[in-house]
Design a protein around this motif. Structure first.
Motif, short mmCIF file in Angstrom:
data_model
loop_
_atom_site.label_atom_id
_atom_site.label_comp_id
_atom_site.label_asym_id
_atom_site.label_seq_id
_atom_site.Cartn_x
_atom_site.Cartn_y
_atom_site.Cartn_z
N UNK A 95 -3.64 -1.72 -7.30
CA UNK A 95 -3.97 -1.30 -5.95
C UNK A 95 -2.66 -1.11 -5.19
N UNK A 96 -2.78 -0.74 -3.93
CA UNK A 96 -1.57 -0.59 -3.13
C UNK A 96 -0.88 -1.93 -2.91
N UNK A 97 0.40 -1.85 -2.56
CA UNK A 97 1.18 -3.04 -2.22
C UNK A 97 2.05 -2.70 -1.03
N UNK A 98 2.17 -3.57 -0.02
CA UNK A 98 1.57 -4.89 0.06
C UNK A 98 0.12 -4.90 0.52
N UNK A 99 -0.40 -3.72 0.84
CA UNK A 99 -1.77 -3.68 1.35
C UNK A 99 -2.61 -2.79 0.44
N UNK A 100 -3.75 -3.28 0.05
CA UNK A 100 -4.65 -2.48 -0.77
C UNK A 100 -5.11 -1.28 0.01
N UNK A 101 -5.18 -0.10 -0.65
CA UNK A 101 -5.66 1.09 0.03
C UNK A 101 -6.95 1.61 -0.57
N UNK A 102 -7.49 0.88 -1.51
CA UNK A 102 -8.75 1.27 -2.12
C UNK A 102 -9.58 0.03 -2.36
N UNK A 103 -10.85 0.25 -2.57
CA UNK A 103 -11.70 -0.86 -2.96
C UNK A 103 -11.22 -1.37 -4.32
N UNK A 104 -11.30 -2.66 -4.51
CA UNK A 104 -10.88 -3.22 -5.79
C UNK A 104 -11.85 -2.79 -6.88
#
Length: 114
Positions: A95-104
C-alpha cells in the motif's frame, strides 16, 4: 479507484527465499511511495520495506535479507526475501507509505517453517 493485488507467498523452509509481487492499478500507484507491510499472527501490521516513486533510496527493516524494487511501467512492486526466518511468517500487504491510498487487499500469506 486504486486496486492492489499481492501474490507470491507460500510455505518455505527457514533459509529459503520468496519473491512477492504487488500489482497496482491507477496513476496514483506509479506516483507514490509504496510500502510492503507484514502482519504476523496476533500482532499489528508493520512496515518492512518502502520504495519511492523513482525507485531510489528504498529502505528495508530487514536490510541484507529483504530487497524492494519496482517497475513503474508494469505498475508492479516486488519484495525479494532471502534467508527467511520463522519470525517472518505473516500476511504481507502492499500500500502507500506513510499513508495508505487504497483499501487493504487480502495480502499474501508467507509461512516459514520446517
Amino acid at each position: 479507484q486504486v486496486q492492489l493485488v499481492e501474490s507470491g507467498g507460500g510455505l518455505v523452509q527457514p533459509g529459503g527465499s520468496l519473491t512477492l509481487t504487488c500489482e497496482g492499478y491507477g496513476r496514483i500507484f506509479t506516483n507514490n511511495v509504496i510500502g510492503w507491510y507484514r502482519q504476523a499472527p496476533g500482532k499489528e501490521r508493520e512496515l518492512v520495506a518502502m520504495i519511492p516513486s523513482a525507485g531510489s533510496n528504498s529502505r528495508s527493516s530487514q536490510a541484507g535479507r529483504f530487497t524492494i524494487s519496482r517497475d513503474n511501467a508494469k505498475k508492479t512492486v516486488y519484495l525479494q526475501m532471502n534467508n527467511l526466518k520463522p519470525e517472518d511468517t505473516g500476511v504481507y500487504y502492499c500500500n502507500g507509505y506513510p499513508r495508505a491510498f487504497a483499501s487493504w487487499g487480502q495480502g499474501t500469506q508467507v509461512t516459514v517453517s520446517s
